[in-house]
Design a protein around this motif. Structure first.
Motif, mmCIF file in Angstrom:
data_model
loop_
_atom_site.group_PDB
_atom_site.id
_atom_site.type_symbol
_atom_site.label_atom_id
_atom_site.label_comp_id
_atom_site.label_asym_id
_atom_site.label_seq_id
_atom_site.Cartn_x
_atom_site.Cartn_y
_atom_site.Cartn_z
ATOM 1 N N ASN A 63 4.939 6.919 1.843
ATOM 2 C CA ASN A 63 4.170 6.198 2.862
ATOM 3 C C ASN A 63 3.881 4.765 2.411
ATOM 4 O OD1 ASN A 63 2.950 5.911 5.342
ATOM 5 N ND2 ASN A 63 0.974 6.720 4.659
ATOM 6 N N MET A 64 4.938 4.002 2.200
ATOM 7 C CA MET A 64 4.820 2.624 1.721
ATOM 8 C C MET A 64 4.638 1.644 2.869
ATOM 9 S SD MET A 64 7.546 0.313 -0.466
ATOM 10 C CE MET A 64 8.418 -0.286 0.990
ATOM 11 N N ASN A 110 13.273 5.768 7.330
ATOM 12 C CA ASN A 110 12.333 5.506 8.423
ATOM 13 C C ASN A 110 11.778 4.083 8.376
ATOM 14 O OD1 ASN A 110 12.561 8.248 9.296
ATOM 15 N ND2 ASN A 110 11.061 8.845 7.752
ATOM 16 N N LEU A 111 12.646 3.129 8.068
ATOM 17 C CA LEU A 111 12.224 1.732 7.981
ATOM 18 C C LEU A 111 11.732 1.217 9.334
ATOM 19 C CD1 LEU A 111 12.079 -1.017 6.492
ATOM 20 C CD2 LEU A 111 14.474 -1.373 7.155
ATOM 21 N N ASP A 112 10.579 0.553 9.323
ATOM 22 C CA ASP A 112 10.000 -0.034 10.533
ATOM 23 C C ASP A 112 9.468 -1.421 10.174
ATOM 24 O OD1 ASP A 112 8.711 -0.730 12.859
ATOM 25 O OD2 ASP A 112 7.356 0.995 12.909
ATOM 26 N N LYS A 142 0.859 -1.182 0.000
ATOM 27 C CA LYS A 142 0.000 0.000 0.000
ATOM 28 C C LYS A 142 0.895 1.230 0.000
ATOM 29 C CE LYS A 142 -1.961 1.469 3.812
ATOM 30 N NZ LYS A 142 -2.844 1.611 4.989
ATOM 31 N N ALA A 143 0.495 2.275 -0.709
ATOM 32 C CA ALA A 143 1.273 3.512 -0.720
ATOM 33 C C ALA A 143 0.357 4.680 -1.025
ATOM 34 C CB ALA A 143 2.383 3.439 -1.758
ATOM 35 N N ASP A 144 0.700 5.836 -0.464
ATOM 36 C CA ASP A 144 -0.057 7.044 -0.791
ATOM 37 C C ASP A 144 0.182 7.433 -2.240
ATOM 38 O OD1 ASP A 144 -1.018 7.121 1.772
ATOM 39 O OD2 ASP A 144 0.241 8.796 2.429
ATOM 40 N N ALA A 147 7.917 2.272 5.430
ATOM 41 C CA ALA A 147 9.045 3.154 5.114
ATOM 42 C C ALA A 147 8.531 4.341 4.310
ATOM 43 C CB ALA A 147 10.114 2.404 4.329
ATOM 44 N N GLY A 148 9.357 5.393 4.251
ATOM 45 C CA GLY A 148 8.972 6.575 3.479
ATOM 46 C C GLY A 148 7.754 7.269 4.027
ATOM 47 N N THR A 149 7.623 7.290 5.347
ATOM 48 C CA THR A 149 6.424 7.837 5.979
ATOM 49 C C THR A 149 6.399 9.365 6.014
ATOM 50 O OG1 THR A 149 7.533 7.490 8.107
ATOM 51 C CG2 THR A 149 5.996 5.794 7.385
ATOM 52 N N GLU A 150 7.531 9.998 5.699
ATOM 53 C CA GLU A 150 7.571 11.456 5.615
ATOM 54 C C GLU A 150 7.520 11.872 4.149
ATOM 55 O OE1 GLU A 150 10.766 13.254 7.786
ATOM 56 O OE2 GLU A 150 10.700 11.730 9.362
#
Length: 223
Positions: free
Chosen positions: A93-94, A207-209, A51-53, A115-118
C-alpha cells in the motif's frame, strides 16, 4: 538479534534514519560530513513524501551522504541524507506524492502515485537505494551490526565483498571509512518518509494509479 524502534528523524539535526541507538545518531553526522554526493544523478529541487503500510527488506545497509542538484530557481543546493539500501524489498500500500508550487495560472499542483494496494500484490524492488531526509515508522531489525565501515557493508567474514549484497551505491562517492550499519532483515510498519531520490535495479508497481491534483490536499500525508 532483533531491535525495535519507533520515532522520526529530521535532516537539520543530521540524524540517522532507522537507527536503534543514540550513539549511532551522533556517528552518522561524521559520515555526512565526510561523504559526497549520494545519488548517481543531479537531484531535482523537490523533496517527495512516501507512505506505506509496510516495507519488508532483505540485506539492509545504511550510511550517511549528501545529495546535490539545483532548486526550482536553478540555484545549486545540497542536502544531507541517510542512504538506505536493500537487496530486495516488498512494499504494501505505497503512496508517493510531490508538490510543485506556484504553477503559473494554476497554483500548487500535487502529483500522487499509488501502487501495491493489495496485500498479496505488493510493490517489489530489487537493488533499491533510498536517499532519505526524514522517516517515522515502527521498525524491527534482525542480525544488526552498528558501526560498520561504509566501505565494508557488503563484506563477509573473510573481508571480501559478497555477491548480491548491497554496499555503497555504485557510481557515487562516499567515504568508505565512514559510519555504516547493516542487518539481515528489516521490517518497517506505518511508514512516513521524506526523500530526495530513489534508485532501483528493478521496480515493479502492481495496480499503479498516478494522478494530478490542484492544491496540496492530495499529499500522501500531512506533516
Amino acid at each position: 538479534m532483533k531491535s525495535q524502534v519507533r520515532g522520526g528523524t529530521r535532516w537539520k539535526r543530521f540524524a540517522v534514519v532507522m537507527v536503534p541507538s543514540v550513539a549511532a545518531t551522533a556517528a552518522i553526522g561524521v559520515g555526512l560530513a565526510q561523504g559526497a554526493l549520494a545519488a548517481s544523478f543531479s537531484i531535482s529541487g523537490q523533496e517527495f513524501k512516501v507512505k506505506a503500510d509496510s516495507l519488508v527488506g532483505k540485506d539492509f545497509v545504511q550510511y550517511g551522504s549528501v545529495d546535490g542538484g539545483k532548486d526550482l530557481e536553478g540555484k545549486d543546493f545540497a542536502e544531507p541524507v541517510a542512504v538506505s539500501g536493500f537487496s530486495e524489498a516488498w512494499i504494501t500500500n505505497m503512496c508517493q506524492s510531490v508538490v510543485t508550487p506556484k504553477v503559473p495560472f494554476i497554483g500548487d499542483v500535487t502529483l500522487r502515485l499509488e501502487a501495491g494496494t493489495e496485500a498479496k500484490k505488493p510493490v517489489y524492488a530489487k537493488g533499491i537505494y533510498l536517499d532519505v531526509s526524514e522517516l517515522k515508522a515502527d521498525a524491527e531489525f534482525a542480525n544488526i551490526d552498528i558501526g560498520v565501515a561504509a566501505g565494508a557493508l557488503n563484506h563477509g567474514p573473510d573481508g571480501k565483498p559478497v555477491e548480491g549484497k548491497p554496499g555503497i551505491q555504485p557510481n557515487t562517492k562516499a567515504n568508505p571509512f565512514g559510519f555504516g550499519q547493516r542487518a539481515k532483515d528489516a521490517t518497517l510498519n506505518n511508514v512516513r518518509q521524506k526523500a530526495w531520490a530513489t534508485t532501483a535495479a528493478t521496480f515493479k508497481l502492481p495496480n499503479l494509479d498516478l494522478s494530478l491534483h490542484r492544491g496540496t490536499s492530495a499529499e500522501c500525508y500531512k506533516d
